[in-house]
Design a protein around this motif. Structure first.
Motif, PDB file in Angstrom:
ATOM      1  N   MET A   1     -18.075 -12.861  12.350  1.00 27.67           N
ATOM      2  CA  MET A   1     -17.209 -11.912  11.876  1.00 27.67           C
ATOM      3  C   MET A   1     -15.975 -12.486  11.114  1.00 27.67           C
ATOM      4  O   MET A   1     -15.629 -13.768  11.408  1.00 27.67           O
ATOM      5  N   ALA A   2     -15.646 -12.187   9.860  1.00 32.32           N
ATOM      6  CA  ALA A   2     -14.774 -12.536   8.744  1.00 32.32           C
ATOM      7  C   ALA A   2     -13.493 -12.465   9.585  1.00 32.32           C
ATOM      8  O   ALA A   2     -13.091 -11.539  10.411  1.00 32.32           O
ATOM      9  N   ASN A   3     -12.401 -13.286   9.008  1.00 31.13           N
ATOM     10  CA  ASN A   3     -11.109 -13.251   9.353  1.00 31.13           C
ATOM     11  C   ASN A   3     -10.366 -11.810   8.259  1.00 31.13           C
ATOM     12  O   ASN A   3     -10.107 -12.030   7.333  1.00 31.13           O
ATOM     13  N   TYR A   4     -10.154 -10.607   8.996  1.00 28.26           N
ATOM     14  CA  TYR A   4      -9.787  -9.628   8.102  1.00 28.26           C
ATOM     15  C   TYR A   4      -8.374  -9.794   7.763  1.00 28.26           C
ATOM     16  O   TYR A   4      -7.693  -8.881   6.908  1.00 28.26           O
ATOM     17  N   THR A   5      -7.397 -10.622   8.311  1.00 27.56           N
ATOM     18  CA  THR A   5      -6.141 -10.792   7.909  1.00 27.56           C
ATOM     19  C   THR A   5      -5.877 -11.557   6.601  1.00 27.56           C
ATOM     20  O   THR A   5      -4.851 -11.418   6.181  1.00 27.56           O
ATOM     21  N   ARG A   6      -6.958 -12.290   6.078  1.00 25.81           N
ATOM     22  CA  ARG A   6      -6.784 -12.935   4.909  1.00 25.81           C
ATOM     23  C   ARG A   6      -7.327 -12.206   3.707  1.00 25.81           C
ATOM     24  O   ARG A   6      -8.057 -11.437   3.722  1.00 25.81           O
ATOM     25  N   SER A   7      -6.964 -12.546   2.658  1.00 28.26           N
ATOM     26  CA  SER A   7      -7.193 -11.834   1.397  1.00 28.26           C
ATOM     27  C   SER A   7      -7.471 -12.856   0.453  1.00 28.26           C
ATOM     28  O   SER A   7      -6.303 -13.622  -0.079  1.00 28.26           O
ATOM     29  N   LEU A   8      -8.245 -12.862  -0.571  1.00 31.77           N
ATOM     30  CA  LEU A   8      -8.557 -13.772  -1.623  1.00 31.77           C
ATOM     31  C   LEU A   8      -7.213 -13.515  -2.776  1.00 31.77           C
ATOM     32  O   LEU A   8      -6.896 -14.597  -3.009  1.00 31.77           O
ATOM     33  N   VAL A   9      -6.715 -12.459  -2.717  1.00 28.72           N
ATOM     34  CA  VAL A   9      -5.647 -12.171  -3.683  1.00 28.72           C
ATOM     35  C   VAL A   9      -4.929 -11.174  -3.228  1.00 28.72           C
ATOM     36  O   VAL A   9      -5.381 -10.392  -2.683  1.00 28.72           O
ATOM     37  N   PRO A  10      -3.850 -10.935  -3.597  1.00 25.49           N
ATOM     38  CA  PRO A  10      -2.643  -9.990  -3.337  1.00 25.49           C
ATOM     39  C   PRO A  10      -3.533  -8.489  -3.984  1.00 25.49           C
ATOM     40  O   PRO A  10      -3.934  -8.536  -4.921  1.00 25.49           O
ATOM     41  N   PRO A  11      -2.976  -7.571  -3.398  1.00 30.98           N
ATOM     42  CA  PRO A  11      -3.165  -6.184  -3.869  1.00 30.98           C
ATOM     43  C   PRO A  11      -3.045  -5.852  -5.270  1.00 30.98           C
ATOM     44  O   PRO A  11      -3.898  -5.271  -5.825  1.00 30.98           O
ATOM     45  N   THR A  12      -1.939  -6.455  -6.016  1.00 33.42           N
ATOM     46  CA  THR A  12      -1.760  -6.099  -7.256  1.00 33.42           C
ATOM     47  C   THR A  12      -2.677  -6.800  -8.230  1.00 33.42           C
ATOM     48  O   THR A  12      -3.078  -5.999  -9.099  1.00 33.42           O
ATOM     49  N   LEU A  13      -2.944  -8.184  -7.929  1.00 31.18           N
ATOM     50  CA  LEU A  13      -4.220  -8.704  -8.705  1.00 31.18           C
ATOM     51  C   LEU A  13      -5.686  -8.069  -8.278  1.00 31.18           C
ATOM     52  O   LEU A  13      -6.388  -8.138  -9.082  1.00 31.18           O
ATOM     53  N   PHE A  14      -5.748  -7.669  -6.950  1.00 32.64           N
ATOM     54  CA  PHE A  14      -6.996  -7.160  -6.638  1.00 32.64           C
ATOM     55  C   PHE A  14      -7.278  -5.910  -7.572  1.00 32.64           C
ATOM     56  O   PHE A  14      -8.423  -5.668  -7.991  1.00 32.64           O
TER      57      PHE A  14
END
Length: 198
Positions: A1-14
Motif C-alpha cells: 500500500m502506498a504512502n497516502y501522505t506524500r504527494s509528487l507535487v503540491p495542489p497548485t501544480l497538480f
C-alpha cells in the motif's frame, strides 16, 4: 500500500498537470511514481458523499460507479505518460536522469521543471480510447481508491496500452487494461483529428 501522505507535487501544480476539473477530476493525489521502462504511477481518489453522482447511484445503497473507476484509470495513465515524457525531456535538456520519486518531485517544482511540464501538457491531445476491466469489489463513500498503472506498450499510431489495478485496502476493486490515444497537438490536425486537450 502506498504512502497516502506524500504527494509528487503540491495542489497548485497538480492542477496544472492535468486538464480535468471538478466534477470530473478523478485523481486527488499522485502518491508514487517510478520513471523508466518499467515505470508506473500510483494515484489515490477519495470517495465521498459529496461526489455529484453518489446520490443517484444508488439512493438507498451509495457506491462508486464502475465508469468513474475507469475514468480514474484513464486520468492516472495519462499522468504516467506525461511524467514519463517530462523525465525524458528533462534528461535531454539538463543531462540529469531522474530516477526516484523525490528527484522527479524536486525537478517538477523548480521553475524550469514547472515550465517544461506545462509546455508538454499543452502539446498533447488525446482521449481514453477503450477499456477491458473487470470489477471484483465495490468502492463506497469513505473509501480511498488506490490506482496503479503501468504502460504495457505503445504502438506507432499513438495508442498507449496500460495494465491497471484499483484497490481499497487489500481488496482489488477492479483490474484489467485500458487504451489511451495520445498525439502531439501539431500532428493531430494533419491527420484530421480535432480532439480536446487531455
Amino acid at each position: 500500500m502506498a504512502n497516502y501522505t506524500r504527494s509528487l507535487v503540491p495542489p497548485t501544480l497538480f492542477l496544472k498537470l492535468g486538464s480535468w476539473r471538478p466534477p470530473i477530476a478523478m485523481v486527488d493525489r499522485i502518491v508514487d511514481f517510478m520513471p523508466g521502462e518499467k515505470g508506473y504511477v500510483t494515484t489515490i481518489k477519495h470517495v465521498t458523499f459529496n461526489e455529484p453522482y453518489i446520490p443517484g447511484h444508488y439512493p438507498d445503497n451509495p457506491l462508486m460507479p464502475g465508469v468513474m473507476i475507469a475514468e480514474i484509470f484513464g486520468q492516472s495513465s495519462e499522468y504516467l505518460s506525461l511524467l514519463q515524457d517530462f523525465c525524458r525531456e528533462w534528461e535531454a535538456k539538463t543531462g540529469n536522469a531522474l530516477k526516484k520519486f523525490d528527484d522527479v518531485s524536486k525537478a517538477l517544482m523548480s521553475d524550469e521543471g514547472t515550465e517544461l511540464v506545462i509546455k508538454i501538457r499543452h502539446s498533447i491531445v488525446g482521449v481514453l480510447a477503450s477499456q477491458d476491466v473487470k470489477f471484483k469489489h465495490m468502492a463506497l463513500p469513505g473509501d480511498t481508491i488506490e490506482a496503479t498503472c503501468r504502460l504495457a506498450f505503445a504502438d506507432v499510431n499513438g495508442f498507449h496500452h496500460y495494465e491497471v489495478e484499483a484497490r481499497v485496502g487489500r481488496n482489488i476493486v477492479s483490474q484489467g487494461r485500458i487504451v489511451n490515444f495520445r498525439m502531439n497537438r501539431q500532428i493531430a490536425p494533419s491527420k484530421g483529428m480535432f480532439l480536446s486537450e487531455k
